[in-house]
Design a protein around this motif. Structure first.
Motif, PDB file in Angstrom:
ATOM      1  N   PRO A  20      32.535  37.108  36.037  1.00 41.54           N
ATOM      2  CA  PRO A  20      32.193  35.693  36.287  1.00 41.54           C
ATOM      3  C   PRO A  20      32.081  35.349  37.771  1.00 41.54           C
ATOM      4  N   GLY A  21      32.800  36.027  38.616  1.00 42.08           N
ATOM      5  CA  GLY A  21      32.746  35.754  40.048  1.00 42.08           C
ATOM      6  C   GLY A  21      31.448  36.192  40.692  1.00 42.08           C
ATOM      7  N   LEU A  25      30.279  31.678  39.470  1.00 42.81           N
ATOM      8  CA  LEU A  25      31.243  31.012  40.344  1.00 42.81           C
ATOM      9  C   LEU A  25      30.816  31.117  41.799  1.00 42.81           C
ATOM     10  N   ASP A  34      41.497  29.491  38.479  1.00 47.54           N
ATOM     11  CA  ASP A  34      41.691  30.220  37.221  1.00 47.54           C
ATOM     12  C   ASP A  34      41.101  31.622  37.308  1.00 47.54           C
ATOM     13  N   TYR A  35      39.938  31.706  37.915  1.00 44.73           N
ATOM     14  CA  TYR A  35      39.276  33.011  38.066  1.00 44.73           C
ATOM     15  C   TYR A  35      40.137  33.966  38.887  1.00 44.73           C
ATOM     16  N   THR A  36      40.640  33.517  40.024  1.00 37.98           N
ATOM     17  CA  THR A  36      41.459  34.405  40.868  1.00 37.98           C
ATOM     18  C   THR A  36      42.750  34.799  40.155  1.00 37.98           C
ATOM     19  N   LYS A  38      43.161  35.126  36.878  1.00 34.87           N
ATOM     20  CA  LYS A  38      42.794  36.116  35.854  1.00 34.87           C
ATOM     21  C   LYS A  38      42.502  37.476  36.492  1.00 34.87           C
ATOM     22  N   CYS A  39      41.831  37.471  37.640  1.00 37.82           N
ATOM     23  CA  CYS A  39      41.534  38.733  38.329  1.00 37.82           C
ATOM     24  C   CYS A  39      42.815  39.415  38.793  1.00 37.82           C
TER      25      CYS A  39
END
Length: 134
Positions: A20-21, A25, A34-36, A38-39
């Motif tokens: 997704p990044g 994003l 949220d993305y960071t 999850k990563c």
């Protein structure tokens, strides 16, 4: 290395977490936190798995090295006052020594199986010892 093939599914899961990044994003997106998170979770999980596999691989290598180093034929201790043992004594000594060495080899060999099953459990989530992925 064999780990690359063994961890193929886990690498794909890590790539899915990062994907997704690279597409939707940007640094102004609302979901970046949220993305960071999850990563970071995916990386921590993957790193832990790799460390466990390396530890088990090291234990397996150590046992294989011990098996490799077992001396099957060993010269008998010298008999006081004589240079050589009689043939019967020599072969009796070697037979006893070989039986002892084979027992040691068998124990060390059988100690490898639980380590392989542990790796199987970590990677493919089964513990049958019969996974084709292994």
């Amino acid at each position: 290395p064999p780990e690359t093939e063994l961890l193929e599914e886990q690498v794909k899961a890590l790539q899915r977490a990062f994907k997704p990044g690279s597409k939707r994003l940007n640094w102004n997106s609302l979901g970046i936190q949220d993305y960071t998170t999850k990563c970071e979770q995916a990386l921590t999980k993957f790193e832990s798995l790799v460390n466990q596999i390396h530890k088990n691989a090291g234990d397996i290598e150590e046992r294989l090295h011990m098996i490799e180093m077992v001396q099957l034929v060993k010269p008998p201790p010298p008999k006081p006052g004589c240079e050589l043992l009689e043939a019967k004594e020599y072969f009796k000594f070697q037979e006893t020594r070989l039986a002892s060495a084979m027992g040691t080899l068998s124990r060390k060999y059988h100690a490898i199986s639980p380590l392989l099953i542990k790796v199987e459990g970590l990677v493919v989530h089964t513990n049958s010892g019969k996974s084709p992925a292994m």
